[in-house]
Design a protein around this motif. Sequence first.
Motif, mmCIF file in Angstrom:
data_model
loop_
_atom_site.group_PDB
_atom_site.id
_atom_site.type_symbol
_atom_site.label_atom_id
_atom_site.label_comp_id
_atom_site.label_asym_id
_atom_site.label_seq_id
_atom_site.Cartn_x
_atom_site.Cartn_y
_atom_site.Cartn_z
ATOM 1 N N GLN A 1 0.820 -1.076 0.122
ATOM 2 C CA GLN A 1 -0.020 0.044 -0.166
ATOM 3 C C GLN A 1 1.012 1.546 0.016
ATOM 4 N N ARG A 2 2.045 1.118 0.591
ATOM 5 C CA ARG A 2 3.026 2.373 0.631
ATOM 6 C C ARG A 2 3.488 2.793 -0.758
ATOM 7 N N LEU A 3 3.694 1.513 -1.536
ATOM 8 C CA LEU A 3 4.251 1.820 -2.832
ATOM 9 C C LEU A 3 2.961 2.537 -3.596
ATOM 10 N N VAL A 4 1.758 1.947 -3.430
ATOM 11 C CA VAL A 4 0.676 2.428 -4.331
ATOM 12 C C VAL A 4 0.406 3.833 -3.936
ATOM 13 N N ASP A 5 0.490 4.242 -2.646
ATOM 14 C CA ASP A 5 0.199 5.671 -2.091
ATOM 15 C C ASP A 5 1.228 6.643 -2.786
ATOM 16 N N THR A 6 2.655 6.003 -3.050
ATOM 17 C CA THR A 6 3.670 6.868 -3.629
ATOM 18 C C THR A 6 3.531 7.103 -5.115
ATOM 19 N N TYR A 7 2.933 6.056 -5.785
ATOM 20 C CA TYR A 7 2.357 6.214 -6.889
ATOM 21 C C TYR A 7 1.482 7.147 -7.326
ATOM 22 N N PHE A 8 0.557 7.402 -6.416
ATOM 23 C CA PHE A 8 -0.364 8.527 -6.290
ATOM 24 C C PHE A 8 0.212 9.878 -5.702
ATOM 25 N N GLY A 9 1.418 9.982 -5.313
ATOM 26 C CA GLY A 9 1.980 11.365 -5.226
ATOM 27 C C GLY A 9 2.382 11.545 -3.542
ATOM 28 N N ALA A 10 2.064 10.179 -2.904
ATOM 29 C CA ALA A 10 2.448 10.380 -1.508
ATOM 30 C C ALA A 10 4.225 10.325 -1.457
ATOM 31 N N LYS A 11 4.878 11.328 -0.527
ATOM 32 C CA LYS A 11 6.204 11.191 -0.309
ATOM 33 C C LYS A 11 6.762 9.775 0.190
ATOM 34 N N PRO A 12 7.562 9.345 -0.255
ATOM 35 C CA PRO A 12 7.960 7.912 0.210
ATOM 36 C C PRO A 12 8.630 8.110 1.708
ATOM 37 N N ASP A 13 8.186 7.284 2.398
ATOM 38 C CA ASP A 13 8.617 7.446 3.877
ATOM 39 C C ASP A 13 9.449 5.951 4.085
ATOM 40 N N GLY A 14 10.743 6.259 4.330
ATOM 41 C CA GLY A 14 11.780 5.304 4.565
ATOM 42 C C GLY A 14 11.626 4.320 3.236
ATOM 43 N N ASN A 15 12.206 3.054 3.572
ATOM 44 C CA ASN A 15 12.716 1.975 2.471
ATOM 45 C C ASN A 15 11.258 1.311 2.295
ATOM 46 N N ILE A 16 10.790 1.355 0.860
ATOM 47 C CA ILE A 16 9.570 0.593 0.496
ATOM 48 C C ILE A 16 10.416 -0.564 -0.412
ATOM 49 N N ASP A 17 10.139 -1.851 0.167
ATOM 50 C CA ASP A 17 10.670 -3.231 -0.242
ATOM 51 C C ASP A 17 9.410 -3.845 -1.290
ATOM 52 N N ALA A 18 9.118 -3.057 -2.065
ATOM 53 C CA ALA A 18 8.070 -3.687 -3.085
ATOM 54 C C ALA A 18 8.258 -3.140 -4.283
ATOM 55 N N THR A 19 7.930 -4.030 -5.453
ATOM 56 C CA THR A 19 7.799 -3.627 -6.741
ATOM 57 C C THR A 19 6.466 -4.048 -7.211
ATOM 58 N N ALA A 20 5.947 -3.326 -8.372
ATOM 59 C CA ALA A 20 4.958 -3.949 -9.043
ATOM 60 C C ALA A 20 4.828 -3.656 -10.657
ATOM 61 N N LEU A 21 3.979 -4.852 -11.144
ATOM 62 C CA LEU A 21 3.506 -4.475 -12.618
ATOM 63 C C LEU A 21 2.399 -3.606 -12.443
ATOM 64 N N VAL A 22 2.347 -2.470 -13.051
ATOM 65 C CA VAL A 22 1.250 -1.659 -13.057
ATOM 66 C C VAL A 22 0.649 -1.561 -14.487
ATOM 67 N N LEU A 23 -0.872 -1.554 -14.199
ATOM 68 C CA LEU A 23 -1.764 -1.292 -15.583
ATOM 69 C C LEU A 23 -2.621 -0.035 -15.219
ATOM 70 N N ASP A 24 -2.024 0.957 -15.911
ATOM 71 C CA ASP A 24 -2.444 2.394 -15.818
ATOM 72 C C ASP A 24 -3.009 2.809 -17.080
ATOM 73 N N GLY A 25 -4.627 2.619 -17.392
ATOM 74 C CA GLY A 25 -5.160 2.874 -18.775
ATOM 75 C C GLY A 25 -4.442 1.898 -19.602
ATOM 76 N N GLU A 26 -3.759 2.450 -20.548
ATOM 77 C CA GLU A 26 -3.111 1.567 -21.555
ATOM 78 C C GLU A 26 -1.669 1.277 -21.264
ATOM 79 N N SER A 27 -0.946 1.883 -20.347
ATOM 80 C CA SER A 27 0.230 1.590 -19.975
ATOM 81 C C SER A 27 0.447 0.531 -19.001
ATOM 82 N N LEU A 28 1.457 -0.358 -19.248
ATOM 83 C CA LEU A 28 1.967 -1.353 -18.604
ATOM 84 C C LEU A 28 3.428 -0.944 -18.252
ATOM 85 N N MET A 29 3.668 -1.129 -16.918
ATOM 86 C CA MET A 29 5.015 -0.658 -16.494
ATOM 87 C C MET A 29 5.294 -1.378 -15.082
ATOM 88 N N MET A 30 6.609 -1.136 -14.964
ATOM 89 C CA MET A 30 7.065 -1.760 -13.772
ATOM 90 C C MET A 30 7.275 -0.581 -12.727
#
Length: 138
Positions: free
Chosen positions: A37-66
Amino acid sequence: MTTIAYKDGVIAYDDYEKCIEQGGVKFFCSGAVPDFQRLVDTYFGAKPDGNIDATALVLDGESLMMVAVDDATGLWKSPVLRDRPYAIGSGTPYAFAAMDMGASAEKAVEMAARRDTSTGGTIRTLRIDQHGQATTSS
């Protein structure tokens, strides 16, 4: 951890808890579950708080990204080329090997689960059409 694989318009993953949908964006997460959830929150603009040990494949509209966060650059996004197989998580080497041998994304996760003790459970799939529309199955 987990194994998440992409090939030929299909994302396959080994557990429903790995997929988070927020604001119409789908996140297929790997890494430390408490950091998803911290990774998701950062994606939407939250400032990263410490180390975030997560990676995601993200489907945002037509964009697929890591997507991931690191100390030097903060949030970073790397496009996933849709004509190439892709995998993240602890079973990545097994999934890539399976896809290199012709396996689908779903079969690649199944094969990774045989060798990677951190991959398992129900294998679910999400099919992405040419317009970025997704349909889920399990």
